[in-house]
Scaffold this motif. Sequence first.
Motif, PDB file in Angstrom:
ATOM      1  N   MET A   1      42.530  39.112  48.987  1.00 60.97           N
ATOM      2  CA  MET A   1      42.365  37.938  48.561  1.00 60.97           C
ATOM      3  C   MET A   1      42.815  38.259  46.584  1.00 60.97           C
ATOM      4  O   MET A   1      42.722  39.518  46.581  1.00 60.97           O
ATOM      5  CB  MET A   1      40.553  38.707  48.337  1.00 60.97           C
ATOM      6  N   GLY A   2      43.132  37.131  46.316  1.00 62.98           N
ATOM      7  CA  GLY A   2      43.257  36.828  45.484  1.00 62.98           C
ATOM      8  C   GLY A   2      42.150  37.777  43.750  1.00 62.98           C
ATOM      9  O   GLY A   2      40.769  38.182  44.319  1.00 62.98           O
ATOM     10  N   SER A   3      42.587  36.798  43.003  1.00 63.36           N
ATOM     11  CA  SER A   3      41.387  37.141  41.527  1.00 63.36           C
ATOM     12  C   SER A   3      40.456  36.712  42.381  1.00 63.36           C
ATOM     13  O   SER A   3      39.131  35.895  42.887  1.00 63.36           O
ATOM     14  CB  SER A   3      41.321  37.232  40.308  1.00 63.36           C
ATOM     15  N   ILE A   4      39.132  37.794  41.212  1.00 57.40           N
ATOM     16  CA  ILE A   4      37.200  37.214  42.582  1.00 57.40           C
ATOM     17  C   ILE A   4      37.128  37.656  40.229  1.00 57.40           C
ATOM     18  O   ILE A   4      35.311  37.129  41.106  1.00 57.40           O
ATOM     19  CB  ILE A   4      36.731  38.748  42.610  1.00 57.40           C
ATOM     20  N   GLY A   5      37.716  37.136  39.455  1.00 62.60           N
ATOM     21  CA  GLY A   5      37.359  36.815  38.218  1.00 62.60           C
ATOM     22  C   GLY A   5      38.449  36.948  37.474  1.00 62.60           C
ATOM     23  O   GLY A   5      39.393  37.445  37.699  1.00 62.60           O
ATOM     24  N   GLY A   6      37.818  37.074  36.036  1.00 64.34           N
ATOM     25  CA  GLY A   6      38.832  36.099  35.107  1.00 64.34           C
ATOM     26  C   GLY A   6      37.672  35.882  33.795  1.00 64.34           C
ATOM     27  O   GLY A   6      37.065  35.196  33.665  1.00 64.34           O
ATOM     28  N   GLY A   7      38.410  35.950  32.723  1.00 66.62           N
ATOM     29  CA  GLY A   7      37.790  35.163  31.727  1.00 66.62           C
ATOM     30  C   GLY A   7      38.893  36.042  30.217  1.00 66.62           C
ATOM     31  O   GLY A   7      40.025  36.638  30.295  1.00 66.62           O
ATOM     32  N   GLY A   8      38.521  35.966  29.443  1.00 64.37           N
ATOM     33  CA  GLY A   8      38.976  36.155  27.607  1.00 64.37           C
ATOM     34  C   GLY A   8      38.510  36.054  26.391  1.00 64.37           C
ATOM     35  O   GLY A   8      37.533  35.058  26.617  1.00 64.37           O
ATOM     36  N   ARG A   9      40.073  35.916  25.313  1.00 66.31           N
ATOM     37  CA  ARG A   9      38.505  35.611  24.595  1.00 66.31           C
ATOM     38  C   ARG A   9      39.455  34.104  23.261  1.00 66.31           C
ATOM     39  O   ARG A   9      40.139  33.949  23.688  1.00 66.31           O
ATOM     40  CB  ARG A   9      38.823  36.523  23.169  1.00 66.31           C
ATOM     41  N   TYR A  10      38.885  33.310  22.882  1.00 65.04           N
ATOM     42  CA  TYR A  10      39.533  31.906  22.641  1.00 65.04           C
ATOM     43  C   TYR A  10      38.905  31.091  21.384  1.00 65.04           C
ATOM     44  O   TYR A  10      38.022  31.104  20.794  1.00 65.04           O
ATOM     45  CB  TYR A  10      38.864  30.981  23.912  1.00 65.04           C
ATOM     46  N   ASP A  11      39.434  31.917  20.110  1.00 69.89           N
ATOM     47  CA  ASP A  11      39.460  31.910  19.317  1.00 69.89           C
ATOM     48  C   ASP A  11      39.008  30.202  18.105  1.00 69.89           C
ATOM     49  O   ASP A  11      38.555  30.165  17.209  1.00 69.89           O
ATOM     50  CB  ASP A  11      40.364  32.455  18.087  1.00 69.89           C
TER      51      ASP A  11
ATOM     52  N   GLY B   1      33.518  55.022  29.803  1.00 69.32           N
ATOM     53  CA  GLY B   1      33.601  55.672  31.043  1.00 69.32           C
ATOM     54  C   GLY B   1      32.896  54.333  32.135  1.00 69.32           C
ATOM     55  O   GLY B   1      32.380  53.362  31.724  1.00 69.32           O
ATOM     56  N   LEU B   2      33.772  54.135  33.299  1.00 70.73           N
ATOM     57  CA  LEU B   2      33.290  52.956  34.330  1.00 70.73           C
ATOM     58  C   LEU B   2      33.087  53.662  35.707  1.00 70.73           C
ATOM     59  O   LEU B   2      32.857  55.297  35.773  1.00 70.73           O
ATOM     60  CB  LEU B   2      34.524  52.047  34.869  1.00 70.73           C
ATOM     61  N   ASN B   3      31.820  52.904  36.334  1.00 66.18           N
ATOM     62  CA  ASN B   3      31.464  53.305  37.158  1.00 66.18           C
ATOM     63  C   ASN B   3      32.200  53.337  38.631  1.00 66.18           C
ATOM     64  O   ASN B   3      32.719  54.961  38.513  1.00 66.18           O
ATOM     65  CB  ASN B   3      29.928  53.164  37.341  1.00 66.18           C
ATOM     66  N   LYS B   4      32.847  52.232  39.087  1.00 60.68           N
ATOM     67  CA  LYS B   4      33.323  52.376  40.236  1.00 60.68           C
ATOM     68  C   LYS B   4      33.829  51.611  40.180  1.00 60.68           C
ATOM     69  O   LYS B   4      35.408  51.296  41.187  1.00 60.68           O
ATOM     70  CB  LYS B   4      32.120  51.862  41.397  1.00 60.68           C
ATOM     71  N   SER B   5      34.634  51.496  38.974  1.00 60.48           N
ATOM     72  CA  SER B   5      35.800  50.266  38.873  1.00 60.48           C
ATOM     73  C   SER B   5      37.065  50.942  38.097  1.00 60.48           C
ATOM     74  O   SER B   5      36.850  52.062  37.886  1.00 60.48           O
ATOM     75  CB  SER B   5      35.563  48.231  38.007  1.00 60.48           C
ATOM     76  N   VAL B   6      38.173  50.454  38.038  1.00 61.45           N
ATOM     77  CA  VAL B   6      39.557  50.749  37.878  1.00 61.45           C
ATOM     78  C   VAL B   6      40.320  49.728  36.546  1.00 61.45           C
ATOM     79  O   VAL B   6      40.330  48.246  36.580  1.00 61.45           O
ATOM     80  CB  VAL B   6      40.496  51.255  38.807  1.00 61.45           C
TER      81      VAL B   6
ATOM     82  N   VAL C   1      33.806  44.175  29.978  1.00 61.71           N
ATOM     83  CA  VAL C   1      34.730  45.162  30.937  1.00 61.71           C
ATOM     84  C   VAL C   1      33.182  45.364  32.115  1.00 61.71           C
ATOM     85  O   VAL C   1      33.230  46.086  33.136  1.00 61.71           O
ATOM     86  CB  VAL C   1      35.340  45.154  30.215  1.00 61.71           C
ATOM     87  N   GLN C   2      32.259  46.571  30.717  1.00 59.34           N
ATOM     88  CA  GLN C   2      31.043  47.247  31.374  1.00 59.34           C
ATOM     89  C   GLN C   2      30.281  46.479  32.054  1.00 59.34           C
ATOM     90  O   GLN C   2      29.763  46.862  33.126  1.00 59.34           O
ATOM     91  CB  GLN C   2      30.381  48.281  30.186  1.00 59.34           C
ATOM     92  N   LEU C   3      29.640  44.855  31.244  1.00 57.99           N
ATOM     93  CA  LEU C   3      29.482  43.803  33.079  1.00 57.99           C
ATOM     94  C   LEU C   3      29.974  43.433  34.407  1.00 57.99           C
ATOM     95  O   LEU C   3      29.007  43.801  35.335  1.00 57.99           O
ATOM     96  CB  LEU C   3      29.119  42.829  31.587  1.00 57.99           C
ATOM     97  N   TYR C   4      31.000  43.618  33.586  1.00 59.28           N
ATOM     98  CA  TYR C   4      31.881  43.510  35.053  1.00 59.28           C
ATOM     99  C   TYR C   4      31.610  44.446  36.348  1.00 59.28           C
ATOM    100  O   TYR C   4      31.230  44.594  37.614  1.00 59.28           O
ATOM    101  CB  TYR C   4      33.501  43.637  35.363  1.00 59.28           C
TER     102      TYR C   4
ATOM    103  N   ILE D   1      40.525  46.200  37.459  1.00 59.86           N
ATOM    104  CA  ILE D   1      39.824  44.926  35.919  1.00 59.86           C
ATOM    105  C   ILE D   1      40.994  45.403  35.417  1.00 59.86           C
ATOM    106  O   ILE D   1      41.288  46.097  34.398  1.00 59.86           O
ATOM    107  CB  ILE D   1      38.338  45.464  35.305  1.00 59.86           C
ATOM    108  N   LYS D   2      41.880  44.428  35.327  1.00 68.15           N
ATOM    109  CA  LYS D   2      43.291  44.140  34.612  1.00 68.15           C
ATOM    110  C   LYS D   2      42.929  43.155  33.145  1.00 68.15           C
ATOM    111  O   LYS D   2      41.813  42.441  32.882  1.00 68.15           O
ATOM    112  CB  LYS D   2      44.098  43.312  35.186  1.00 68.15           C
ATOM    113  N   ILE D   3      43.914  43.814  32.164  1.00 65.76           N
ATOM    114  CA  ILE D   3      43.650  43.240  30.792  1.00 65.76           C
ATOM    115  C   ILE D   3      44.453  43.341  30.093  1.00 65.76           C
ATOM    116  O   ILE D   3      45.775  43.871  30.199  1.00 65.76           O
ATOM    117  CB  ILE D   3      42.309  44.582  29.947  1.00 65.76           C
ATOM    118  N   ASN D   4      45.225  42.030  29.247  1.00 59.65           N
ATOM    119  CA  ASN D   4      46.330  42.696  28.880  1.00 59.65           C
ATOM    120  C   ASN D   4      45.749  40.766  26.800  1.00 59.65           C
ATOM    121  O   ASN D   4      44.627  40.996  27.017  1.00 59.65           O
ATOM    122  CB  ASN D   4      47.646  40.867  28.887  1.00 59.65           C
ATOM    123  N   ASN D   5      46.675  40.863  26.708  1.00 58.68           N
ATOM    124  CA  ASN D   5      46.392  39.852  25.211  1.00 58.68           C
ATOM    125  C   ASN D   5      47.836  39.148  25.439  1.00 58.68           C
ATOM    126  O   ASN D   5      48.449  39.100  24.957  1.00 58.68           O
ATOM    127  CB  ASN D   5      46.319  41.109  23.895  1.00 58.68           C
TER     128      ASN D   5
END
Length: 452
Positions: free
Chosen positions: A316-326, A282-287, A164-167, A181-185
Amino acid sequence: MAQKPSIPKGTRDFSPSEVAKRNYIISIIKSNFEKFGFQPIETPSFENSETLMGKYGEEGDRLIFKILNSGDYLAKADAVLLENKESNKLTSSISEKALRYDLTVPFARYVVQHQSEIEFPFKRYQVQPVWRADRPQKGRFREFFQCDADVVGSKSLWQEVELVQLYDSVFTELGLEGVTIKINNRKILSGIAEVIGAKDKLIDFTVALDKLDKIGEEGVKKEMVEKGIVESAIEKVQPLFHFTGTIIEKTNKLSALLATSEEGMKGVEELRFICDNLLKLGLNKSVLDLDVTLARGLNYYTGAIFEVTPPKQVAMGSIGGGGRYDDLTGIFGLKDMSGVGISFGLDRIYLVIEELNLFPETVTSKSKALFINYGESHTFEAMKTITTLRNQNIKVEMYPDAVKIDKQFKHAERRGIPFVIKEIEDSNFTLKDIQSGEQLQLNLENLIKKLK
């Protein structure tokens, strides 16, 4: 008369200025990848079909571009299937390879194939094109670049925090404010499916829920019904369609909703760890936003999932995404290898930056000055100076032909080259500013200073 050539739908040509702008974005993404400790790899543009098929869910499989076998591709085809036009059953016998759909599954294949050479945890990044047989529309192409960063070999949730910090670091450097930056699980989604009595419909449930922002509440409900999810289960999931509050308030609501689901509660605790630490750091300019409807249709996510949306003023739609894959590498024979990764959608990010007019003027890679070609008697002296300037990393060039001076000036103007060097006499140069018309007489030292 020959027919005018064209390119396939969903693909594009890129002009010099467009390539320069894309390279600007890529350079910022790559520099941040490396700042966070990721190493670059590359994989082939196409893979064996068996590597890709079955890894993206039913919808994803339909969007994979298949490559016909070389030579007589019908030689191994079943005559009955061919006659009955059963294309789905026929595909495996006429196509053994496919263009990659994303960079994550090929990366999992890479990890398994090269596991003896890799030092784990392994942090890699990739910037390469992918292909999807999707319906082209604004911001959605059939050929596009992905910029991925993944970590495999660690179950630590600090990896999610860092991603998330990298984003945030990339979007801050690009000047994009208000990126969400939306997050779920996925464990939360599994828990919800469990408590509403639709555990056997988990994939159908999550795929439908993931479309909430596209087809709305009624559209999602309709799709759930069509997939066999009963009305009573849909009623129980109703609160998710209007799930508001701060991140802390949302996690508390989820705790109450999922109290009877062990898997769901584990997902809540994972989310709470990630979000609490990000809120403290804290994040710089993202929510950061906890979006419980975020599902991402890909089958391989097992923990945290991310999706990034642009500033609200851009449609515009999403400009990034990802997640964990065990368990992703497990499908290739390597068990207990947890991974987590994110992707940047280069093409959509480009469109967002362009719409917001955030590209610096210095991005386009054009020459600083054009030397006028006066003919053979002058060209050698001009080339000596050009060589000196290029050794100083100054972009300059000479018009290749000794044509009319006016034509050479117009060429510089159309190219956006700001200066023209008209004359070289006694080691002095006449430098003309194309826009203002101002002329300066400069020696070589001052010419270098001016062009730098």
